[in-house]
Write an enzyme that holds these catalytic residues in place. Structure first.
Site, mmCIF file in Angstrom:
data_model
loop_
_atom_site.group_PDB
_atom_site.id
_atom_site.type_symbol
_atom_site.label_atom_id
_atom_site.label_comp_id
_atom_site.label_asym_id
_atom_site.label_seq_id
_atom_site.Cartn_x
_atom_site.Cartn_y
_atom_site.Cartn_z
ATOM 1 N N HIS A 1 0.839 -1.200 0.000
ATOM 2 C CA HIS A 1 0.000 0.000 0.000
ATOM 3 C C HIS A 1 0.879 1.258 0.000
ATOM 4 C CE1 HIS A 1 -3.495 2.464 1.469
ATOM 5 N NE2 HIS A 1 -2.531 3.129 2.070
ATOM 6 N N GLU A 2 1.936 1.254 0.805
ATOM 7 C CA GLU A 2 2.822 2.424 0.877
ATOM 8 C C GLU A 2 3.632 2.587 -0.408
ATOM 9 O OE1 GLU A 2 2.335 4.486 3.145
ATOM 10 O OE2 GLU A 2 1.056 3.170 4.330
ATOM 11 N N HIS B 1 1.429 4.339 -2.852
ATOM 12 C CA HIS B 1 1.347 5.790 -2.647
ATOM 13 C C HIS B 1 2.472 6.503 -3.403
ATOM 14 C CE1 HIS B 1 -1.949 6.460 0.060
ATOM 15 N NE2 HIS B 1 -1.462 5.726 1.038
ATOM 16 N N GLU C 1 -6.178 6.706 -0.618
ATOM 17 C CA GLU C 1 -6.130 5.483 0.179
ATOM 18 C C GLU C 1 -6.750 4.312 -0.582
ATOM 19 O OE1 GLU C 1 -4.665 4.903 3.151
ATOM 20 O OE2 GLU C 1 -3.816 6.895 2.856
#
Length: 263
Positions: free
Chosen positions: A128-129, A132, A189
């Site tokens: 997920h990071e 980003h 997100e």
């Protein structure tokens, strides 16, 4: 007043000038070199001011998972320009959290290692990071903040009548925060969840463990603010979105070589 609205209209008209890896329209105007420099400076300050976890096993696990995910991200999104090098640091912090900064800097808290029960669950967060960073969300958020401040400044300078002055700026500030900043942050997100699921599956981590991870987070985190006032989706909404994308992720997982990152 009309001048301020004109500035806002220009900013919104420009919002389709770029796209993220998923095809979403994006406005990200800050030079990438500057974003990477700011991310590097902020990360260096964190390393100086926050305690760093020295446990070899914890660091080996985090570095292994991150390495596999970065390699998979390059395979899954070959059209995206990657950071020259990724820096991943484990911080001694009990909160179950992780974060990403422009330029390929990722921080993982030791508290996350207690909630993520398997390497696959840890991969859900780090993936997920990584997403980003790939989607340039930091640049987009920074561009939005600069745009909101510019509009409020102009309106404050030219406003007239009863709505002029500090009251108008405060009202518009709240409207901009709820109407622009927070929805975009939730979009970031949700997009990072979607991309992260694809990345972890491509790397050979079981994407079904992303759902298990967020159920663990829900148990560990207690209450959340109302979803419409939060920059993060509620745990239930997040899990539902992950399950909608699970079929494609499982197809990628079945075709991937399984990783050797031991917990």
């Amino acid at each position: 007043m009309s001048r301020g609205l004109s500035v806002l209209a220009v900013l919104l008209a420009l919002a389709g000038c770029g796209e993220t890896p998923t095809g979403r329209s994006q406005l990200a105007l800050v030079p990438e070199g500057l974003m990477a420099e700011m991310g590097g400076d902020a990360f260096a300050e964190m390393r100086q001011t926050r305690p760093i976890e020295r446990d070899p096993a914890a660091n080996r696990l985090v570095q292994c998972v991150a390495r596999e995910l970065v390699a998979a991200a390059e395979t899954r999104y070959p059209e995206v320009e990657m950071p020259e090098a990724w820096e991943v640091v484990v911080f001694d912090d009990p909160s179950p959290n992780a974060f990403a900064l422009p330029g390929g800097r990722i921080g993982v808290h030791t508290g996350l290692l207690r909630v993520a029960e398997t390497p696959d669950q840890l991969a859900a967060v780090i993936g997920h990071e990584v997403a980003h960073v790939l989607a340039d969300h930091g640049n987009e958020r920074f561009t939005q903040q600069l745009g909101i401040k510019a509009v409020l400044l102009v309106v404050g300078l030219v406003g007239e009548g009863e709505l002029a002055g500090e009251g108008l700026r405060q009202a518009l500030g709240l409207g901009a925060r709820l109407g622009i900043a927070l929805p975009f942050s939730r979009a970031h997100e949700e997009e990072a969840d979607r991309m992260g699921l694809a990345i972890m599956a491509t790397a050979g981590f079981d994407p079904r463990q992303s759902v298990a991870l967020w159920r663990n987070m829900a148990r560990a985190g207690g209450g959340q603010p109302p979803e419409f006032l939060s920059t993060h989706p509620a745990h239930g909404s997040r899990i539902e979105a992950l399950e909608r994308d699970m079929s494609d992720a499982m197809a990628a997982y079945r075709n991937a070589s399984k990783t050797g990152c031991a917990g």
